[in-house]
Motif scaffolding. Structure first.
Motif, short mmCIF file in Angstrom:
data_model
loop_
_atom_site.label_atom_id
_atom_site.label_comp_id
_atom_site.label_asym_id
_atom_site.label_seq_id
_atom_site.Cartn_x
_atom_site.Cartn_y
_atom_site.Cartn_z
N ILE A 43 0.88 -1.18 0.00
CA ILE A 43 0.00 0.00 0.00
C ILE A 43 0.91 1.22 0.00
N ASP A 44 1.08 1.82 -1.18
CA ASP A 44 1.98 2.98 -1.25
C ASP A 44 1.22 4.28 -1.02
N PRO B 44 -3.02 5.67 0.40
CA PRO B 44 -4.28 5.20 0.97
C PRO B 44 -5.25 4.65 -0.06
N ALA C 265 -5.34 0.94 -0.70
CA ALA C 265 -5.58 0.03 0.43
C ALA C 265 -6.67 -0.99 0.11
N THR D 41 2.62 -0.51 8.92
CA THR D 41 3.61 0.35 8.25
C THR D 41 4.77 -0.53 7.78
N ALA E 90 -5.64 2.93 6.36
CA ALA E 90 -4.40 3.35 5.69
C ALA E 90 -4.13 4.83 5.92
N VAL F 296 1.83 5.74 5.39
CA VAL F 296 2.23 4.93 4.24
C VAL F 296 3.67 5.28 3.94
N PRO F 297 4.44 4.46 3.29
CA PRO F 297 4.05 3.16 2.73
C PRO F 297 3.78 2.12 3.80
N ALA F 298 2.79 1.27 3.45
CA ALA F 298 2.39 0.22 4.38
C ALA F 298 2.17 -1.07 3.59
#
Lengths: 396, 396
Positions: free
Chosen positions: A142-143, A145, A148, A163, A186, A191-193
């Motif tokens: 997930i770069d 939101p 997500a 994260t 998110a 992020v990134p996550a």
């Protein structure tokens, strides 16, 4: 400080006297928390002397080691350490990678920055593990939101958003039960996550292992861990009901990881047991809380083993000595006298101020029989007693 | 020393931060040799922090503890330690008694100066033991050389003339085979001295025990010691072939000594086994070389036990974990890699420069079976291997 009181002789200026002595290895440790402290306590008998780098004014290592009060990314650190250490290692894995690369240009770093970089980033780590052919929870990057929802559609819900970097002890995580919650979760995380799907595991295990400079690998027995609120509470070592085949598969798995990194030092792999299979949850490129039992419960402690490995010394025996249980002291201290009055209690305080969720110390019991371990836990003062008995009874 | 490098935070200025932490006890240790170093390594897990007093510039303790570079009889020492330590203890027994009395007026000293005074003087010690109804070698005082002949006529020849104070590791001794040599031997020694007759013992044993602040006594198992040239070479723990009655008599004997001194801390009694009887050779009012095996070989090390006792904490279990053998490194160092390559070898270096007859370190092996211990010794590098095998085979 009066000049009449001399602090530990500096390892910075090797005297002729020092050279007459056994060859002393000066180990710089990035981080001066309890892990650095326990490394610093394990070194001197082997002729290894630790210098801890930590920005805090009085970190746990400060009682027992030289303390360089700097951040790892302090631009002056390389010149401060120059001539003062023979090699560098870590006691934390969340470190600024660019700063490590600067240090790597001037010092021997073990394990390598690459291992720290990968293990410190959940996306790189999971990708690395998958590429090695090892099983992990389903995951997706997930770069931003708005990625997500797609990520959670890929992993399935419920899921955990985490994260990519800097998370520990359950921090930097959001648990969601439905894909509709993905976007808000998110947003509330940095992020990134990544999104991680759930693995239906029967228990949480971990394996601590070391790889020496010559490539030899020694693995401790599999242990069983109990977490609550994302924080390790109790470790049973060895884990019960471990077939030789399960131990062999865990050792093969961690050996594959060690070799892929050309790793030198101690590593820990947190595992999920799923039927006959082992999934890798995460790696710690350092000594690990689930290995603290080795101080009394194994022939060589993980702290001594790590120092042996990075100093190029032969590795020690990782065999267990009887059955052990380790109980963490989280958030609040315990009555020292009450603990020490318990037969065979090994208390380890870290000299940290109490704070909710903070690891302040641990207690290890070692016995020939597992039944004795439970009886010892039952002697702990409340509320640690009830919580630890429940944790112990939750193990297999 | 750059101001960027901060040494261990001083225990001299308790900060508000420190008071939030678990109650730290600051232990001043008179002497900073290997015993002080091992005490300083044992303290931090319990929340005890050692400050060692030693006139050397870089004593073995200096890696791991605050170091006050002063002699015990330095007139400024009391004010230097004031507010910096919560209590004082010793790691050597040969100390200037008047200086200790000065310290005793300002600090809590454990064990008491009286125990140190008596154990540090061979005449007072033997008289104390005899008055307690314990057996010793025959002895007689020599206050001037012309008393030597009469003294040896009393003890019988052969005999050993020993200085009353300051002797250790075979120093300050003259062995004579005939009474005619007594006068010359006394001249070459410093008087006051004593003459000691020989005891025909079957083996040398010792017992290490601790007495807590509340009077509770815990005794380690009897161990067997091998000396050469007056220096301890090897300890087997527990000693083999020890009946429960022999162990009970040793415990009764050392308990009588501890109670007579109203002692607090660890004591060691060197014993001669003579038929069914135990003679007391000498006392050490401190942790002792014949107790080093307890670090790995007992549930509580003698160093932790001593700190628990003097800090008023509950004593720990002195039970052995398997069978142990400890080999001293005397005069010359050993190849570190060769030792660490031996399965289950525990190496303890003291960071001392080699010198003939000097204790530089020790190695402990622990195993479930005594036969394994011998096999481990057989893996040591020469010349330690042959000497230690012979020492081991000399034990029962």
């Amino acid at each position: 400080m009066s000049s009449d009181v001399s602090k530990p002789t500096s390892p910075t200026s090797p005297s002729s006297k020092a050279t007459e002595r056994s060859s002393v290895v000066r180990v710089g440790v990035l981080g001066g928390g309890q892990l650095g402290r326990m490394l610093a306590l394990a070194g001197p008998p082997l002729g290894l002397r630790c210098v801890c780098v930590d920005p805090d004014v009085a970190p746990p290592c400060a009682w027992v080691a030289e303390h360089v009060q700097r951040s790892v990314d302090d631009p002056d650190l390389p010149s401060l350490l120059d001539g003062r250490v023979d090699l560098l290692t870590y006691e934390v894995e969340h470190l600024p990678i660019e700063a490590l690369r600067r240090l790597e240009r001037r010092f021997v770093l073990r394990p390598s920055v690459r291992a720290v970089e990968i293990a410190g980033d959940r996306l790189l780590e999971k990708t690395f593990l998958r590429d090695l052919g090892l099983r992990t929870a389903p995951f997706a990057a997930i770069d931003a939101p708005d990625e997500a929802r797609a990520a959670v559609e890929q992993t399935g819900a419920p899921a955990i958003l985490k994260t990519r970097r800097w998370g520990y002890d359950g921090k930097g995580q959001r648990r969601i039960t439905h894909v509709d919650e993905a976007h808000d979760a998110a947003v509330s995380l940095a992020v990134p996550a990544i999104a991680e799907g759930f693995v239906r595991f029967s228990r949480e295990l971990s394996i601590v292992a070391a790889r020496g400079l010559g490539g030899d690998v020694r693995c401790y027995p599999l242990v069983e861990n109990v977490h609550r609120e994302g924080i390790l509470r109790l470790t049973r070592a060895p884990a019960s009901d471990v077939s030789s085949s399960l131990q062999a598969r865990a050792e093969a798995l961690v050996t594959r990881i060690l070799e892929a990194f050309d790793y030198v030092g101690v590593i820990a792999a947190e595992l999920f047991e799923v039927g006959d299979e082992l999934f890798v949850n995460e790696l710690a490129p350092r000594v690990h809380n689930s290995g603290h039992w080795t101080i009394e419960g194994a022939h060589t402690s993980q702290f001594e083993q790590h120092l042996r490995a990075i100093a190029g010394l032969p590795l020690g025996s990782p065999a267990a000595r009887g059955a052990s249980v380790m109980v963490n002291l989280i958030g609040e201290l315990v009555d020292r006298d009450a603990v020490l009055a318990i037969e065979g209690a090994h208390l380890h305080l870290y000299d940290k101020a109490p704070r909710p969720g903070r690891k302040l110390g641990h207690i290890t019991f070692v016995a020939d029989e597992v039944s004795v371990l439970r009886a010892r836990i039952a002697q702990l003062p409340e509320p640690l007693r009830s919580a630890s008995l429940a944790d112990f009874d939750a193990t297999r």
